[in-house]
Scaffold this motif. Structure first.
Motif, PDB file in Angstrom:
ATOM      1  N   HIS A   1      96.693 -26.352  20.123  1.00 24.46           N
ATOM      2  CA  HIS A   1      97.218 -26.099  18.782  1.00 24.46           C
ATOM      3  C   HIS A   1      96.016 -25.886  17.865  1.00 24.46           C
ATOM      4  CE1 HIS A   1     100.143 -27.417  15.345  1.00 24.46           C
ATOM      5  NE2 HIS A   1      99.163 -26.668  14.867  1.00 24.46           N
ATOM      6  N   GLN A   2      95.842 -24.646  17.392  1.00 22.21           N
ATOM      7  CA  GLN A   2      94.717 -24.328  16.525  1.00 22.21           C
ATOM      8  C   GLN A   2      94.977 -24.807  15.095  1.00 22.21           C
ATOM      9  OE1 GLN A   2      92.061 -23.435  17.814  1.00 22.21           O
ATOM     10  NE2 GLN A   2      92.207 -21.754  19.252  1.00 22.21           N
TER      11      GLN A   2
ATOM     12  N   LYS B   1      95.985 -17.792  25.776  1.00 26.11           N
ATOM     13  CA  LYS B   1      96.869 -16.695  25.404  1.00 26.11           C
ATOM     14  C   LYS B   1      97.882 -17.165  24.369  1.00 26.11           C
ATOM     15  CE  LYS B   1      96.606 -14.631  30.019  1.00 26.11           C
ATOM     16  NZ  LYS B   1      97.402 -14.204  31.202  1.00 26.11           N
ATOM     17  N   ARG B   2      98.218 -16.258  23.453  1.00 27.21           N
ATOM     18  CA  ARG B   2      99.253 -16.539  22.465  1.00 27.21           C
ATOM     19  C   ARG B   2     100.588 -15.964  22.940  1.00 27.21           C
ATOM     20  NH1 ARG B   2      96.722 -15.636  16.404  1.00 27.21           N
ATOM     21  NH2 ARG B   2      94.756 -16.765  16.710  1.00 27.21           N
ATOM     22  N   GLY B   3     101.652 -16.435  22.289  1.00 25.51           N
ATOM     23  CA  GLY B   3     102.954 -15.841  22.512  1.00 25.51           C
ATOM     24  C   GLY B   3     103.751 -16.419  23.654  1.00 25.51           C
TER      25      GLY B   3
ATOM     26  N   ASP C   1     103.105 -27.066  20.110  1.00 30.28           N
ATOM     27  CA  ASP C   1     103.538 -27.311  18.732  1.00 30.28           C
ATOM     28  C   ASP C   1     102.956 -28.618  18.205  1.00 30.28           C
ATOM     29  OD1 ASP C   1     105.233 -25.444  20.002  1.00 30.28           O
ATOM     30  OD2 ASP C   1     106.824 -25.787  18.552  1.00 30.28           O
TER      31      ASP C   1
ATOM     32  N   ASN D   1     105.684 -25.433  10.557  1.00 30.95           N
ATOM     33  CA  ASN D   1     104.579 -25.121   9.654  1.00 30.95           C
ATOM     34  C   ASN D   1     105.039 -24.847   8.226  1.00 30.95           C
ATOM     35  OD1 ASN D   1     102.434 -25.154  11.707  1.00 30.95           O
ATOM     36  ND2 ASN D   1     103.508 -23.369  12.539  1.00 30.95           N
TER      37      ASN D   1
ATOM     38  N   SER E   1      94.725 -23.209  12.512  1.00 28.19           N
ATOM     39  CA  SER E   1      95.413 -22.159  11.762  1.00 28.19           C
ATOM     40  C   SER E   1      96.920 -22.212  11.951  1.00 28.19           C
ATOM     41  CB  SER E   1      94.910 -20.784  12.211  1.00 28.19           C
ATOM     42  OG  SER E   1      95.227 -20.564  13.576  1.00 28.19           O
ATOM     43  N   GLY E   2      97.361 -23.024  12.923  1.00 25.42           N
ATOM     44  CA  GLY E   2      98.776 -23.070  13.259  1.00 25.42           C
ATOM     45  C   GLY E   2      99.120 -22.228  14.466  1.00 25.42           C
ATOM     46  N   ALA E   3      98.140 -21.458  14.987  1.00 33.51           N
ATOM     47  CA  ALA E   3      98.375 -20.645  16.176  1.00 33.51           C
ATOM     48  C   ALA E   3      98.433 -21.539  17.415  1.00 33.51           C
ATOM     49  CB  ALA E   3      97.274 -19.608  16.340  1.00 33.51           C
ATOM     50  N   TYR E   4      99.236 -21.126  18.390  1.00 32.34           N
ATOM     51  CA  TYR E   4      99.384 -21.866  19.634  1.00 32.34           C
ATOM     52  C   TYR E   4      98.857 -21.021  20.784  1.00 32.34           C
ATOM     53  CZ  TYR E   4     102.872 -24.223  16.680  1.00 32.34           C
ATOM     54  OH  TYR E   4     103.518 -24.861  15.652  1.00 32.34           O
ATOM     55  N   GLN E   5      98.088 -21.651  21.681  1.00 31.49           N
ATOM     56  CA  GLN E   5      97.493 -20.917  22.793  1.00 31.49           C
ATOM     57  C   GLN E   5      97.638 -21.713  24.077  1.00 31.49           C
ATOM     58  OE1 GLN E   5      93.699 -20.655  20.683  1.00 31.49           O
ATOM     59  NE2 GLN E   5      93.874 -18.431  20.642  1.00 31.49           N
TER      60      GLN E   5
END
Length: 279
Positions: free
Chosen positions: A71-72, A102-104, A160, A216, A74-78
């Protein structure tokens, strides 16, 4: 229960179909060099290492899987996934911890079912794992100890970074459906793992006061402590309130047995909201 999620934003998942020792991955009888490499890299990355397995009958053949979930800020998930047959294959986790991933990819639902650590987790967690697996068979894993055995059954949605507790088969399906629909509710929420305990409790208080919201939709912008009193400032995305102040009072709970296996009574810090208001 609010404010009890274990802080952290990186998880290492290792599928292991044999018995889980009380201390999880560290207690496995693996090649010592590989195990030490993984543990050292995980400590450097401040990652939590969890053993996982699918709910239900154990699969006996074929390679096992491992994953890095992140969990970055920035809120991005990888995520990054791999497989292993031999102990030495787990060394691939070390460079993977330095990879962006990877994202998504869809999130993972982890249900603590670590009976050797505490029997409550197995007794209460396994029925929840089966119920969720019936609904999302590709997303659900039983996992080793994640903290907060007294709140079994406990679920973690990663990357998350959301902890839930006090679940049963029926409430778990409704709770995760709401989570995926951007409607996180306060009722079973333990907290967000990128926040400190009083911040987690403040967000739960906001959700309880103003209604459910997405993972978020609220951000903690300021935290002020005055002794046992906390002032937490939170901003919200439309249509949620733009600015909120939460006041909390921290106290130590009366001693009691905290887990099924706990040998003696213990006490914990709890955070009680005294005010939730728009500013």
């Amino acid at each position: 229960m609010a404010g009890t999620a274990s802080p952290g934003v990186v998880w290492v998942l290792i599928e292991y179909r044999g018995g889980w020792p009380p201390n999880g991955f560290e207690g496995l009888d693996l090649a010592a060099g590989t195990q030490a490499l993984v543990l050292s890299a995980a400590r450097t990355a401040r990652a939590r290492v969890l053993l996982v397995r699918r709910p239900g009958p154990r699969r006996r053949h074929g390679p096992s899987r491992w994953a890095i979930l992140r969990h970055q800020s920035s809120g991005a998930y990888q995520q990054l996934w791999g497989t292993w047959d031999r102990d030495e294959d787990l060394a691939e986790i070390v460079p993977a911890l330095a990879s962006p991933g990877k994202r998504g990819l869809p999130p993972v639902i982890l249900i603590c079912a670590h009976g050797q650590h505490d029997p409550c987790c197995a007794v209460r967690g396994r029925p929840v794992g089966r119920a969720l697996s019936d609904r999302w068979p590709e997303l659900v894993w039983e996992c080793s100890h994640v903290g907060g055995d007294r709140f079994a059954a406990t679920a973690v949605v990663a990357p998350d970074g959301v902890y839930y507790g006090g679940l049963d088969a029926e409430s778990s399906v409704a709770t995760i459906e709401d989570h995926f629909g951007g409607r996180i509710r306060a009722e079973y929420l333990r907290g967000y793992t990128d926040l400190f305990p009083p911040q987690q409790a403040a967000v739960a208080a906001v959700l309880g006061h103003f209604g459910p919201a997405g993972r978020n939709d609220y951000q903690v912008t300021e935290t002020v402590r005055e002794g046992e009193h906390w002032h937490i400032h939170i901003t919200g995305r439309p249509p949620h309130p733009a600015r909120i102040e939460v006041e909390l009072q921290s106290r130590r709970s009366p001693p009691r047995q905290l887990t099924c296996r706990g040998p003696a009574a213990g006490s914990v810090i709890v955070y009680e909201p005294t005010s939730v208001r728009r500013t």
